[in-house]
Design a protein around this motif. Sequence first.
Motif, PDB file in Angstrom:
ATOM      1  N   ASP A 129       0.694  -4.525   5.571  1.00  0.00           N
ATOM      2  CA  ASP A 129       0.275  -4.314   6.952  1.00  0.00           C
ATOM      3  C   ASP A 129      -1.100  -4.952   7.166  1.00  0.00           C
ATOM      4  O   ASP A 129      -1.924  -4.894   6.277  1.00  0.00           O
ATOM      5  CB  ASP A 129       0.200  -2.828   7.257  1.00  0.00           C
ATOM      6  CG  ASP A 129       1.552  -2.130   7.128  1.00  0.00           C
ATOM      7  OD1 ASP A 129       2.515  -2.744   6.713  1.00  0.00           O
ATOM      8  OD2 ASP A 129       1.621  -0.936   7.442  1.00  0.00           O
ATOM      9  N   HIS A 148       0.878  -1.168   0.000  1.00  0.00           N
ATOM     10  CA  HIS A 148       0.000   0.000   0.000  1.00  0.00           C
ATOM     11  C   HIS A 148       0.916   1.218   0.000  1.00  0.00           C
ATOM     12  O   HIS A 148       2.135   1.059  -0.125  1.00  0.00           O
ATOM     13  CB  HIS A 148      -0.970  -0.027   1.179  1.00  0.00           C
ATOM     14  CG  HIS A 148      -0.330   0.015   2.542  1.00  0.00           C
ATOM     15  ND1 HIS A 148       0.752  -0.777   2.884  1.00  0.00           N
ATOM     16  CD2 HIS A 148      -0.608   0.751   3.657  1.00  0.00           C
ATOM     17  CE1 HIS A 148       1.094  -0.536   4.145  1.00  0.00           C
ATOM     18  NE2 HIS A 148       0.283   0.396   4.628  1.00  0.00           N
ATOM     19  N   HIS A 170       6.142   2.797   3.464  1.00  0.00           N
ATOM     20  CA  HIS A 170       6.294   1.768   2.429  1.00  0.00           C
ATOM     21  C   HIS A 170       6.717   2.347   1.080  1.00  0.00           C
ATOM     22  O   HIS A 170       6.897   1.599   0.118  1.00  0.00           O
ATOM     23  CB  HIS A 170       4.996   0.968   2.294  1.00  0.00           C
ATOM     24  CG  HIS A 170       4.636   0.260   3.566  1.00  0.00           C
ATOM     25  ND1 HIS A 170       4.852  -1.088   3.760  1.00  0.00           N
ATOM     26  CD2 HIS A 170       4.131   0.741   4.741  1.00  0.00           C
ATOM     27  CE1 HIS A 170       4.475  -1.415   4.986  1.00  0.00           C
ATOM     28  NE2 HIS A 170       4.050  -0.318   5.607  1.00  0.00           N
ATOM     29  N   HIS A 186       1.191   3.857   2.310  1.00  0.00           N
ATOM     30  CA  HIS A 186       1.564   4.622   3.511  1.00  0.00           C
ATOM     31  C   HIS A 186       3.061   4.947   3.431  1.00  0.00           C
ATOM     32  O   HIS A 186       3.855   4.187   2.867  1.00  0.00           O
ATOM     33  CB  HIS A 186       1.217   3.835   4.785  1.00  0.00           C
ATOM     34  CG  HIS A 186      -0.268   3.799   5.049  1.00  0.00           C
ATOM     35  ND1 HIS A 186      -0.865   2.915   5.910  1.00  0.00           N
ATOM     36  CD2 HIS A 186      -1.277   4.563   4.537  1.00  0.00           C
ATOM     37  CE1 HIS A 186      -2.179   3.133   5.934  1.00  0.00           C
ATOM     38  NE2 HIS A 186      -2.447   4.127   5.106  1.00  0.00           N
ATOM     39  N   HIS A 190      -6.587  -3.312   6.811  1.00  0.00           N
ATOM     40  CA  HIS A 190      -5.693  -2.208   7.180  1.00  0.00           C
ATOM     41  C   HIS A 190      -6.404  -0.928   6.740  1.00  0.00           C
ATOM     42  O   HIS A 190      -7.123  -0.949   5.752  1.00  0.00           O
ATOM     43  CB  HIS A 190      -4.360  -2.388   6.435  1.00  0.00           C
ATOM     44  CG  HIS A 190      -3.270  -1.469   6.896  1.00  0.00           C
ATOM     45  ND1 HIS A 190      -2.747  -1.510   8.166  1.00  0.00           N
ATOM     46  CD2 HIS A 190      -2.604  -0.464   6.254  1.00  0.00           C
ATOM     47  CE1 HIS A 190      -1.808  -0.581   8.285  1.00  0.00           C
ATOM     48  NE2 HIS A 190      -1.712   0.069   7.140  1.00  0.00           N
TER      49      HIS A 190
HETATM   50 ZN   LIG Z   1       0.117   1.048   6.619  1.00  0.00          ZN
END
Ligand SMILES: [Zn+2]
Length: 303
Positions: free
Chosen positions: A183, A77, A82, A79, A162
């Motif tokens: 996550d 993803h 990452h 965020h 998540h």
């Molecule tokens: Zn995350």
Amino acid sequence: MIRRVASSDALRVRFWGIRGSTCASGPQFVEFGSHTPCIEVRCGERLFILDAGTGLSAFGSELGPSAPDKIDILLSHLHLDHISGLPFFKPALLAKERVIRTYCGNLEGESAMEPLNRIFAPPLFPVRLGQLPARFEHHGFKAGEPLTLDDGARIETHLLNHPGGATGFRISHRGRSVCYISDVEHSDVWPDPGLQHFVRDADLMIFDGMFSDAEYSYCRGWGHSTWQKGVELAQSAGVKSLAIFHLYPGHDDGFLKAAEVEMQAVMPTAFMARERQSFIFEPMEDNMDMNCSEPALAQAGGG
Ligand SMILES: [Zn+2]
Ligand SMILES: [Zn+2]
């Protein structure tokens, strides 16, 4: 465990960043490491990169000019922990003819292009990814659907619980498989049957065990799980070894080592992921054993 030279067609895994949310730094974090998520997976010579956290800069420095001309980065993803290594990935800065492809599965089929262009642009960041020498291509898919890459490589995916969703990946090669489950926050019914099916019999599951069960009541709803839930899932699904990953930046070496001892009393093949630690899974038809290289315990924090 036995240490030996990998055959050229082994499945190999190496951790370049193991922290969640943000980096950790200081002498108390040397054993497990500092960088946010990035994992190198090799199926024979074929390279896949899981996530582009700050560990990607360390990996890029090691790859240097030897990096392949086409590089595939599978994003769980978007965020920040990452993706923040992307503009510091040396192979993107070195060669004009290189293509770096991202694959993102939690945006209803949309690619990461628009969000990444928003983040890596003034005033938030001085340089756009499009201004780097390498060419970036961004591909979208829907988590839960198999992902087929241009050379026919097929990767199974799974939608994870998540905030905003995240994608779990299962990469298989010559009878071996590694699952990347980060996550994720565990559900009330656990192990989740769909996830249990997805990771079944994997040689290695890398799992977001950011917290312990004792801490979880303070972080419910944050989108992360516990090492105990990772063990429950792994044991219920016949997973052969378990790496606890997305480690909380407040957990220092002493805390993690104590938790690891506690965990291994329940599941001896479970461990806390360490930066630069690598694993080799020989092709199933040649060798049934899991062979691990020695964990590089003191090499954390490079790049
Ligand atoms: Zn995350
Ligand atoms: Zn994260």
